[in-house]
Scaffold this motif. Structure first.
Motif, mmCIF file in Angstrom:
data_model
loop_
_atom_site.group_PDB
_atom_site.id
_atom_site.type_symbol
_atom_site.label_atom_id
_atom_site.label_comp_id
_atom_site.label_asym_id
_atom_site.label_seq_id
_atom_site.Cartn_x
_atom_site.Cartn_y
_atom_site.Cartn_z
ATOM 1 N N SER A 25 0.869 -1.267 -0.085
ATOM 2 C CA SER A 25 0.216 -0.044 -0.125
ATOM 3 C C SER A 25 0.961 1.218 -0.180
ATOM 4 O O SER A 25 0.385 2.386 -0.301
ATOM 5 N N GLN A 26 2.178 0.844 0.309
ATOM 6 C CA GLN A 26 2.911 2.253 -0.057
ATOM 7 C C GLN A 26 4.510 1.580 -0.293
ATOM 8 O O GLN A 26 4.865 0.657 -0.167
ATOM 9 N N THR A 27 5.157 2.650 -0.809
ATOM 10 C CA THR A 27 6.745 2.076 -1.346
ATOM 11 C C THR A 27 7.706 2.181 -0.123
ATOM 12 O O THR A 27 8.925 1.761 -0.186
ATOM 13 N N PHE A 76 1.383 13.084 11.236
ATOM 14 C CA PHE A 76 1.885 11.917 12.255
ATOM 15 C C PHE A 76 1.755 11.065 11.053
ATOM 16 O O PHE A 76 1.218 10.629 10.258
ATOM 17 N N PHE A 77 3.132 10.074 11.094
ATOM 18 C CA PHE A 77 3.062 8.716 10.523
ATOM 19 C C PHE A 77 3.788 7.834 11.399
ATOM 20 O O PHE A 77 4.818 8.360 12.070
ATOM 21 N N PRO A 78 3.274 6.652 11.526
ATOM 22 C CA PRO A 78 4.003 5.716 12.476
ATOM 23 C C PRO A 78 5.465 5.757 12.372
ATOM 24 O O PRO A 78 6.066 5.300 13.331
ATOM 25 N N PHE A 125 16.237 10.594 7.513
ATOM 26 C CA PHE A 125 14.982 11.010 7.277
ATOM 27 C C PHE A 125 14.509 10.369 5.898
ATOM 28 O O PHE A 125 15.270 9.471 5.354
ATOM 29 N N ALA A 126 12.992 10.479 5.869
ATOM 30 C CA ALA A 126 12.380 9.676 4.718
ATOM 31 C C ALA A 126 11.217 10.459 4.242
ATOM 32 O O ALA A 126 10.668 11.576 4.969
ATOM 33 N N PHE A 127 10.909 10.563 2.982
ATOM 34 C CA PHE A 127 9.859 10.798 2.463
ATOM 35 C C PHE A 127 9.186 10.110 1.457
ATOM 36 O O PHE A 127 9.619 9.050 0.950
ATOM 37 N N GLY A 128 7.944 10.175 1.293
ATOM 38 C CA GLY A 128 7.152 9.269 0.200
ATOM 39 C C GLY A 128 6.218 10.570 -0.472
ATOM 40 O O GLY A 128 5.582 11.311 0.064
ATOM 41 N N MET A 129 5.930 10.453 -1.711
ATOM 42 C CA MET A 129 5.105 11.307 -2.469
ATOM 43 C C MET A 129 4.455 10.523 -3.837
ATOM 44 O O MET A 129 5.099 9.811 -4.145
HETATM 45 N N1 DAH Z 1 3.940 5.941 3.153
HETATM 46 C C1 DAH Z 1 3.313 7.397 3.164
HETATM 47 C C2 DAH Z 1 1.913 7.262 2.479
HETATM 48 O O1 DAH Z 1 1.897 6.226 1.678
HETATM 49 C C3 DAH Z 1 4.015 8.384 2.620
HETATM 50 C C4 DAH Z 1 5.301 8.560 3.643
HETATM 51 C C5 DAH Z 1 5.105 9.459 4.569
HETATM 52 C C6 DAH Z 1 6.496 8.202 3.355
HETATM 53 C C7 DAH Z 1 6.180 9.716 5.484
HETATM 54 C C8 DAH Z 1 7.609 8.615 4.192
HETATM 55 C C9 DAH Z 1 7.482 9.353 5.235
HETATM 56 O O2 DAH Z 1 8.725 7.697 4.055
HETATM 57 O O3 DAH Z 1 8.497 9.675 6.033
HETATM 58 O O4 DAH Z 1 1.144 7.746 2.791
#
Ligand code: DAH
Length: 336
Positions: free
Chosen positions: A175-177, A255-257, A303-307
């Motif tokens: 459901s997410q990368t 908030f993200f877990p 750090f992490a990000f998802g877009m």
């Molecule tokens: N996985 C989150 C989503 O699908 C997006 C996300 C949020 C990824 C925060 C991350 C993060 O790596 O740090 O909505």
């Protein structure tokens, strides 16, 4: 036979001979026979013309020129036709202009992902890959998403009804990368600097901006002193490179877990910076996540990000409906 008759005969014979010609060499032979300057038939007629009486001469001369012009013209036409090969044996006129072949193109989303990889590659991010069919450990547990978390609701995920349940637990379409974060950290030690791009699946109701399958880009950087300001810098540089220099970026607490603190990332560009586009989430990797993959949370930060990828592509190309990406309509796809 008078000269007029001879001219008429000459004309008829020459035109017939020209029409019968099938190749350039024969045409040249015909030309010499009829129009040749030294021994051609026309030359003989011209000599006859010289002998004609004064009164006849204007009429004969006119007819002579007419015949000469017509035969020469016919010769010229035949030459052009022979130069342009119209092989009709197969019924195909190969001299007709061809149908141009349309080259295939990469899908607009693939183009966007390639560009993202190129931009973040400049900042030292390498590309990592992960499976689309995942287990609960990578999709949830190691990401600090507990058993009772609503994100694990079977109605919010595509669980697979497979016999593998016994071995390694249930499977689902990721459901997410963010899953790839875990896979990368499990298999390498810090420092880590990766992005991962690919499909994710959620049972959303499909509309203009939602699809049950879409694409995300995940980013992860872990090291001994990775900070939130570096996160912001990387995202800003990325946005500048992809969208142009008039980009504004803003973080909203969220908030993200798997991150602490967590932020929601918005970007704004063009249109006088008026409208913000929510592009995804980000934050500092939660110590629980580092511990889950055996990293020492006291020593490392990350750090992490998802877009969402579709959003960027839609905004840049003014694509009004996300469903256009998946419709395989060539009228749409050919525009990119
Ligand atoms: N996985 C989150 C989503 O699908 C997006 C996300 C949020 C990824 C925060 C991350 C993060 O790596 O740090 O909505």
């Amino acid at each position: 036979m008078d000269l007029i008759q001879l001219l008429n005969q000459f004309e008829a014979d020459a035109l017939a001979a020209i029409a019968a010609v099938r190749d350039a060499a024969t045409l040249e032979a015909v030309r010499i026979e009829y129009l040749g300057a030294r021994q051609g038939k026309l030359r003989d007629l011209q000599a006859e013309l010289g002998k004609a009486g004064k009164e006849e001469r204007p009429v004969l001369g006119k007819r002579f020129n007419e015949v000469k012009g017509r035969v020469s013209e016919s010769m010229e036409q035949r030459k052009l036709a022979l130069d342009r090969p119209t092989v009709v044996a197969t019924g195909v006129d190969i001299s007709l202009p061809g149908t141009s072949v349309r080259l295939g193109k990469r899908h607009p989303l693939t183009q966007t992902m390639d560009e993202f990889k190129e931009i973040l590659g400049r900042f030292g991010f390498t590309v990592a890959d992960g499976p689309e069919v995942e287990d609960e450990r990578h999709n949830f547990e190691a990401l600090n998403i507990p058993d009772d978390h609503p994100a694990r609701d079977p109605l919010d995920n595509f669980y697979l009804a497979t016999a593998e349940k016994a071995a390694g637990g249930p499977r689902l379409l990721r459901s997410q990368t963010s899953t790839v974060q875990i896979r990368v950290m499990e298999n390498s030690s810090p420092p880590v600097r990766v992005i991962s791009l690919g499909r994710v699946y959620r049972p959303d109701t499909i509309d203009q901006t939602h699809s049950c399958m879409f694409h995300q880009m995940e980013g992860l950087m872990v090291g001994e002193s990775v900070t939130m300001s570096q996160l912001k810098t990387v995202l800003r540089l990325f946005a500048h490179a992809y969208l142009g220099h008039d980009v504004h970026i803003r973080f909203r607490p969220s908030f993200f877990p798997f991150t602490e603190p967590s932020v929601e990332v918005d970007m704004s560009w063009g249109e006088g910076g008026k409208s913000w586009l929510e592009i995804g989430g980000a934050g500092m990797v939660d110590p629980n996540v580092l511990a889950a993959v055996g990293y020492d949370p006291d020593r490392y930060t990350g750090f992490a990000f998802g877009m969402g990828i579709e959003r960027f592509c839609m905004r840049r190309h003014r694509i009004p409906d996300i469903r256009l990406f998946y419709g395989s309509d060539l009228r749409f796809l050919r525009q990119f």
